[in-house]
Motif scaffolding. Structure first.
Motif, PDB file in Angstrom:
ATOM      1  N   UNK A 205     -40.221   7.758   9.659  1.00  0.00           N
ATOM      2  CA  UNK A 205     -41.564   8.336   9.834  1.00  0.00           C
ATOM      3  C   UNK A 205     -42.333   7.543  10.884  1.00  0.00           C
ATOM      4  N   UNK A 206     -42.972   8.254  11.776  1.00  0.00           N
ATOM      5  CA  UNK A 206     -43.753   7.569  12.797  1.00  0.00           C
ATOM      6  C   UNK A 206     -44.477   8.555  13.689  1.00  0.00           C
ATOM      7  N   UNK A 207     -45.430   8.038  14.438  1.00  0.00           N
ATOM      8  CA  UNK A 207     -46.221   8.891  15.337  1.00  0.00           C
ATOM      9  C   UNK A 207     -46.380   8.208  16.691  1.00  0.00           C
ATOM     10  N   UNK A 208     -46.631   9.030  17.683  1.00  0.00           N
ATOM     11  CA  UNK A 208     -46.878   8.562  19.058  1.00  0.00           C
ATOM     12  C   UNK A 208     -48.374   8.559  19.311  1.00  0.00           C
ATOM     13  N   UNK A 209     -48.821   7.688  20.202  1.00  0.00           N
ATOM     14  CA  UNK A 209     -50.220   7.703  20.633  1.00  0.00           C
ATOM     15  C   UNK A 209     -50.243   7.968  22.127  1.00  0.00           C
ATOM     16  N   UNK A 210     -51.010   8.971  22.523  1.00  0.00           N
ATOM     17  CA  UNK A 210     -51.029   9.367  23.944  1.00  0.00           C
ATOM     18  C   UNK A 210     -51.339   8.167  24.854  1.00  0.00           C
ATOM     19  N   UNK A 211     -50.566   8.079  25.942  1.00  0.00           N
ATOM     20  CA  UNK A 211     -50.667   6.957  26.876  1.00  0.00           C
ATOM     21  C   UNK A 211     -52.067   6.847  27.477  1.00  0.00           C
ATOM     22  N   UNK A 212     -52.716   5.696  27.269  1.00  0.00           N
ATOM     23  CA  UNK A 212     -54.042   5.461  27.856  1.00  0.00           C
ATOM     24  C   UNK A 212     -54.412   3.984  27.751  1.00  0.00           C
ATOM     25  N   UNK A 213     -55.411   3.540  28.537  1.00  0.00           N
ATOM     26  CA  UNK A 213     -55.832   2.143  28.458  1.00  0.00           C
ATOM     27  C   UNK A 213     -56.442   1.830  27.088  1.00  0.00           C
TER      28      UNK A 213
ATOM     29  N   UNK B 222     -42.351  14.694  18.965  1.00  0.00           N
ATOM     30  CA  UNK B 222     -43.276  13.576  18.750  1.00  0.00           C
ATOM     31  C   UNK B 222     -44.318  13.436  19.872  1.00  0.00           C
ATOM     32  N   UNK B 223     -43.876  13.559  21.128  1.00  0.00           N
ATOM     33  CA  UNK B 223     -44.799  13.353  22.255  1.00  0.00           C
ATOM     34  C   UNK B 223     -45.761  14.538  22.389  1.00  0.00           C
ATOM     35  N   UNK B 224     -45.188  15.733  22.286  1.00  0.00           N
ATOM     36  CA  UNK B 224     -45.984  16.967  22.425  1.00  0.00           C
ATOM     37  C   UNK B 224     -47.111  16.999  21.380  1.00  0.00           C
ATOM     38  N   UNK B 225     -46.795  16.586  20.139  1.00  0.00           N
ATOM     39  CA  UNK B 225     -47.800  16.613  19.061  1.00  0.00           C
ATOM     40  C   UNK B 225     -48.967  15.681  19.361  1.00  0.00           C
ATOM     41  N   UNK B 226     -48.705  14.633  20.167  1.00  0.00           N
ATOM     42  CA  UNK B 226     -49.763  13.678  20.510  1.00  0.00           C
ATOM     43  C   UNK B 226     -50.466  14.066  21.816  1.00  0.00           C
ATOM     44  N   UNK B 227     -50.111  15.255  22.351  1.00  0.00           N
ATOM     45  CA  UNK B 227     -50.768  15.740  23.565  1.00  0.00           C
ATOM     46  C   UNK B 227     -50.203  15.128  24.833  1.00  0.00           C
ATOM     47  N   UNK B 228     -49.001  14.556  24.728  1.00  0.00           N
ATOM     48  CA  UNK B 228     -48.362  13.914  25.877  1.00  0.00           C
ATOM     49  C   UNK B 228     -47.571  14.947  26.676  1.00  0.00           C
ATOM     50  N   UNK B 229     -47.528  14.771  27.984  1.00  0.00           N
ATOM     51  CA  UNK B 229     -46.842  15.781  28.811  1.00  0.00           C
ATOM     52  C   UNK B 229     -45.467  15.365  29.290  1.00  0.00           C
ATOM     53  N   UNK B 230     -44.776  14.473  28.542  1.00  0.00           N
ATOM     54  CA  UNK B 230     -43.445  14.045  29.000  1.00  0.00           C
ATOM     55  C   UNK B 230     -42.474  15.220  29.005  1.00  0.00           C
ATOM     56  N   UNK B 231     -41.554  15.247  29.975  1.00  0.00           N
ATOM     57  CA  UNK B 231     -40.507  16.291  29.953  1.00  0.00           C
ATOM     58  C   UNK B 231     -39.427  15.913  28.936  1.00  0.00           C
TER      59      UNK B 231
END
Ligand SMILES: NC(=O)c1ccc[n+]([C@@H]2O[C@H](COP(=O)([O-])OP(=O)(O)OC[C@H]3O[C@@H](n4cnc5c(N)ncnc54)[C@H](OP(=O)(O)O)[C@@H]3O)[C@@H](O)[C@H]2O)c1
Length: 230
Positions: A85-93, A187-196
């Motif tokens: 279980x885990x979550x991503x946090x969108x990349x930001x400062x 995981x990335x998409x759910x955090x609003x990240x645009x990784x391919x």
């Protein structure tokens, strides 16, 4: 460990790596207690007698304690725990990360994993052989720009795993830290990240690697795996 009829708890089993792992373990004859906040009723129905869903938020100490006691009571023993279980946090400062976001990421990725491990360990120790797998990340071994909080949570998992390894040296519990780079899940998409994400590794292949490590016979312990896309 031979997986036939073994009781394995997988956290984060409603999707992604945890779900892929659940399918793989079931294909080897294991019975899987699937932990997540959402439940996939259709999957459980389709894998009746092998998949058992338990609704549990790993960040909630009381839910973790009561759910693990319920699983132990229902199955009689627990042979393995895989903390996915885990979550991503969108990349930001860091200045743009809210205090709530910090709490949410550390609670899910680090504290939840520790709560789960603490509650399950006494049951694992009762067996002649048992396994504990903590899924960290490449971000738990190397810094990633603009990911200070996610990396802190994953480095925390590495520190926890490496240190617990010393504590469990003389026990029946084999402990492994797992450190993959990007995997094609939501995981990335759910955090609003645009990784391919489609360029990442495949979750089913990752599940096979973890299962291979768990299946090693009694006198072999794979203590750490790092996986990179080639
Ligand atoms: N995908 C990657 O590229 C990658 C790379 C390296 C490491 N990892 C790590 O691998 C693990 C799994 O990632 P994934 O890609 O499979 O993510 P995912 O597809 O988003 O799945 C995450 C799972 O965790 C569960 N979860 C999240 N918060 C939870 C909570 N508070 N309580 C219980 N369950 C919770 C989710 O279920 P519910 O929402 O139903 O609760 C879901 O089943 C994570 O620890 C992640 O950091 C992923």
């Amino acid at each position: 460990m031979l997986l036939k009829d073994k009781i394995i708890i997988v956290t984060g089993a409603s999707e992604g790596i945890g779900k892929a792992l659940t399918k793989n373990l079931i294909s080897k004859g294991a019975k899987v207690a699937m932990i997540s906040r959402r439940q996939d009723e259709d999957f459980v129905k389709d894998h009746s007698g092998s998949a058992y869903a338990f609704k549990c938020d790993v960040t909630d100490k009381n839910q973790v304690r009561s759910t693990m006691a319920q699983i132990a009571k229902e199955f009689g023993s627990i042979d393995g725990l895989i903390n996915s279980a885990g979550i991503w946090l969108k990349t930001k400062p860091l200045e743009e990360v809210s205090l709530d976001e910090i709490e949410t990421v550390l609670d899910a990725n680090l504290k939840g994993l520790i709560y789960m491990t603490k509650e399950v360990l006494p049951y694992l120790k009762k067996n002649k052989e048992s396994v504990l797998v903590n899924i960290s990340s490449k971000s738990g071994t190397r810094p990633m720009d603009l990911q200070a909080v996610y990396c802190a949570s994953k480095y925390g998992v590495k520190g926890f795993t490496d240190t617990l390894k010393l504590e469990l040296k003389k026990s029946s519990v084999k402990i492994m830290g797992f450190y993959p780079s990007g995997i094609n899940t939501k995981m990335f998409e759910k955090a609003g990240e645009g990784f391919p994400a489609e360029t990442f590794m495949n979750a089913d292949e990752i599940a096979e690697i973890i299962t291979f490590a768990i299946e090693r016979p009694g006198n072999i312990s794979i203590e750490e795996i790092q996986v990179e896309k080639y």
